[in-house]
Design an enzyme around this catalytic site. Structure first.
Site, PDB file in Angstrom:
ATOM      1  N   HIS A  83      -2.739   6.843   5.699  1.00  0.00           N
ATOM      2  CA  HIS A  83      -3.215   5.749   4.857  1.00  0.00           C
ATOM      3  C   HIS A  83      -4.469   5.093   5.450  1.00  0.00           C
ATOM      4  O   HIS A  83      -4.482   4.669   6.610  1.00  0.00           O
ATOM      5  CB  HIS A  83      -2.121   4.696   4.699  1.00  0.00           C
ATOM      6  CG  HIS A  83      -2.594   3.420   4.081  1.00  0.00           C
ATOM      7  ND1 HIS A  83      -3.276   3.383   2.885  1.00  0.00           N
ATOM      8  CD2 HIS A  83      -2.497   2.132   4.506  1.00  0.00           C
ATOM      9  CE1 HIS A  83      -3.562   2.130   2.599  1.00  0.00           C
ATOM     10  NE2 HIS A  83      -3.112   1.348   3.556  1.00  0.00           N
ATOM     11  N   ASN A 122     -10.393   0.740   1.642  1.00  0.00           N
ATOM     12  CA  ASN A 122      -8.937   0.774   1.505  1.00  0.00           C
ATOM     13  C   ASN A 122      -8.603   0.557   0.032  1.00  0.00           C
ATOM     14  O   ASN A 122      -8.669  -0.570  -0.469  1.00  0.00           O
ATOM     15  CB  ASN A 122      -8.303  -0.311   2.378  1.00  0.00           C
ATOM     16  CG  ASN A 122      -6.783  -0.352   2.275  1.00  0.00           C
ATOM     17  OD1 ASN A 122      -6.187   0.334   1.456  1.00  0.00           O
ATOM     18  ND2 ASN A 122      -6.163  -1.176   3.103  1.00  0.00           N
ATOM     19  N   HIS A 167      -2.182  19.831   7.560  1.00  0.00           N
ATOM     20  CA  HIS A 167      -3.081  18.744   7.157  1.00  0.00           C
ATOM     21  C   HIS A 167      -2.358  17.404   7.204  1.00  0.00           C
ATOM     22  O   HIS A 167      -1.147  17.318   6.958  1.00  0.00           O
ATOM     23  CB  HIS A 167      -3.623  18.988   5.744  1.00  0.00           C
ATOM     24  CG  HIS A 167      -4.196  20.356   5.547  1.00  0.00           C
ATOM     25  ND1 HIS A 167      -5.409  20.734   6.065  1.00  0.00           N
ATOM     26  CD2 HIS A 167      -3.689  21.450   4.908  1.00  0.00           C
ATOM     27  CE1 HIS A 167      -5.655  21.998   5.746  1.00  0.00           C
ATOM     28  NE2 HIS A 167      -4.627  22.456   5.048  1.00  0.00           N
ATOM     29  N   CYS A 174       0.802  -1.227   0.000  1.00  0.00           N
ATOM     30  CA  CYS A 174       0.000   0.000   0.000  1.00  0.00           C
ATOM     31  C   CYS A 174       0.834   1.276   0.000  1.00  0.00           C
ATOM     32  O   CYS A 174       0.309   2.353  -0.254  1.00  0.00           O
ATOM     33  CB  CYS A 174      -0.930   0.008   1.215  1.00  0.00           C
ATOM     34  SG  CYS A 174      -2.124  -1.343   1.235  1.00  0.00           S
ATOM     35  N   HIS A 228      12.193   1.126   5.763  1.00  0.00           N
ATOM     36  CA  HIS A 228      11.966  -0.282   5.448  1.00  0.00           C
ATOM     37  C   HIS A 228      12.470  -1.144   6.599  1.00  0.00           C
ATOM     38  O   HIS A 228      13.659  -1.119   6.926  1.00  0.00           O
ATOM     39  CB  HIS A 228      12.693  -0.661   4.153  1.00  0.00           C
ATOM     40  CG  HIS A 228      12.139  -1.865   3.463  1.00  0.00           C
ATOM     41  ND1 HIS A 228      11.943  -3.071   4.110  1.00  0.00           N
ATOM     42  CD2 HIS A 228      11.714  -2.052   2.180  1.00  0.00           C
ATOM     43  CE1 HIS A 228      11.438  -3.949   3.252  1.00  0.00           C
ATOM     44  NE2 HIS A 228      11.282  -3.357   2.082  1.00  0.00           N
TER      45      HIS A 228
END
Length: 457
Positions: free
Chosen positions: A352, A385, A348, A183, A262
């Site tokens: 996700h 989603n 703002h 995603c 990561h």
């Protein structure tokens, strides 16, 4: 400058200077060359977000809860226990009755063939590319870089080839198709384009973000895999980027920062979102119980790098002092490490829309207010989603509400398998018109809505 150069030359090689005297013309030429080198070295590498477009599915593809239950029962794919579990998750997911599934999923039983998956991809990508290019009267042949991302569907020819064929891009367009990135792939695509634009000057780039739902429905009985059937819905986004100076005046945003994290070296993080077959050989994406813990860890790592780039010094000092106190004067009654006030860095937030629990957890960890996560919750409620494109639906929401003003900074936070956390910071550089058509225009007056808080008990 001339005097300094004369002194330098006189001290380094007097004999050469005596033999070959430097004229004023030569000095001016050298000065101009030095200035040109400095300008070339420090010239702007700005990346502008000219505009973006999000896919708006037709109402005929909506999947209300009642339809979902009826479809599951009629398809004879799941037993009653699996149906009950999925309905329970759906009721607590924060997803409303307007989110959509592709045509193939509406068939009984669902058709997950390659042909149907290609049909979904073309339906989504063609619509958003056409909308974005026509909105700005852009000739497809003027696109220099084309990057697509779709994690679980990687056809041959690639998705970028599909678009190049359909719209007639020129033969030397630099195209890349990313897959398997989760995603957070939308931010990875932006990162890739940012690096490409450093090399290719005066270029225009088009990024396409989507996830194909058609071929990825899980038909087994493993509950962690069944959750993906509920959360993921149909959607996509096209983003137009440029490094051309002439595009600055018509661009909406300028990229300020992009930080990638990561955690793949950690086994727990690596396995938290994992595509695999179950014992009966049916393939699905498993979402582990440790997912929220992993996401929180990834976010902490990400903001430890992003924070010094965006936070005012006062917040950085408070954080640093709290760390020192905790290490030197730690006591059982002492509060944890100070959480910086990111509202002093951003106006703002686009978190996700991976699920209600994800949004709640990030809101709590960053100590944000409910209104700060409104765009994320409303996107999840209306569209579900949509994977890598969800952040762009959220930004569309903020624009349609007229909340983004010139000078405002937007923080996009993406999570993805691997496990990854990627952040992008955009600064609004134009006066945005909230009445311009986007994916929210038809119903923005109905939002925000009150989302039912269903108890887990």
């Amino acid at each position: 400058m001339e005097i300094a150069l004369l002194r330098y030359l006189s001290f380094t090689n007097l004999s050469v200077v005596a033999e070959f005297p430097i004229s004023l013309t030569h000095l001016l030429a050298i000065t101009a060359l030095i200035i040109a080198i400095i300008c070339f070295t420090f010239r702007s590498n700005s990346v502008y977000l000219v505009d973006f477009s999000c896919y708006l599915p037709p109402d005929s593809l909506r999947v209300p809860t009642a339809n979902f239950i009826e479809h599951c029962e009629a398809s004879n794919v799941f037993d009653q226990e699996c149906i009950d579990f999925q309905v329970k998750i759906l009721e607590r997911s924060g997803i409303g009755f307007e989110s959509c599934m592709p045509i193939a999923v509406h068939e009984i039983p669902p058709n997950s063939s390659l042909y149907k998956a290609q049909e979904e991809a073309e339906m989504v990508l063609s619509a958003i590319v056409k909308d974005l290019l026509s909105k700005h009267n852009i000739n497809p042949k003027s696109i220099d870089i084309l990057v697509s991302n779709c994690s679980l569907f990687c056809p041959t020819p690639s998705l970028t080839s599909m678009i190049i064929n359909k719209f007639g891009f020129r033969s030397n367009v630099k195209s890349v198709s990313l897959s398997g990135m989760g995603c957070s792939a939308g931010m990875l695509s932006i990162s890739l384009v940012k690096d490409l634009l450093k090399v290719h000057k005066n270029s225009v780039a088009l990024v396409l973000s989507m996830e194909a739902i058609t071929p990825n429905g899980y038909k087994g009985k493993v509950k962690p895999m069944l959750m993906a059937n509920i959360l993921f819905r149909m959607g996509g986004a096209a983003i137009l980027l440029s490094n051309r100076k002439q595009d600055k005046h018509k661009a909406k945003y300028k990229l300020q920062n992009l930080v990638r994290t990561h955690l793949g070296s950690d086994d727990q993080a690596y396995q938290s979102v994992f595509q695999q077959p179950d014992e009966s050989g049916k393939v699905g994406v498993s979402l582990s119980r440790e997912l929220l813990h992993v996401a929180a860890k990834a976010l902490r790592t990400n903001i430890s790098e992003l924070g010094p780039l965006v936070l005012p010094y006062s917040e950085q000092l408070k954080y640093g002092w709290s760390v020192i106190k905790q290490k030197i004067w730690f006591s059982a009654g002492q509060k944890g490490t100070y959480v910086p006030n990111f509202k002093k860095a951003f106006e703002h937030f686009c978190i996700h829309a991976g699920g209600k629990a994800v949004i709640d957890a990030i809101e709590d960890n960053l100590r944000l207010h409910k209104e700060d996560a409104e765009a994320s919750r409303m996107t999840l409620y209306r569209f579900g989603n949509t994977s890598s494109s969800s952040l762009w639906y959220e930004l569309s929401y903020l624009e349609a509400k007229g909340r983004v003003k010139k000078g405002d900074r937007v923080w996009q936070i993406a999570f993805g398998s691997g496990f990854k956390c990627n952040s992008a910071v955009w600064k609004c550089i134009s006066d945005l018109d909230p009445d311009l058509r986007n994916s929210w225009s038809d119903r923005i007056h109905l939002y925000p809505v009150e989302i039912p808080n269903v108890s887990d008990h």
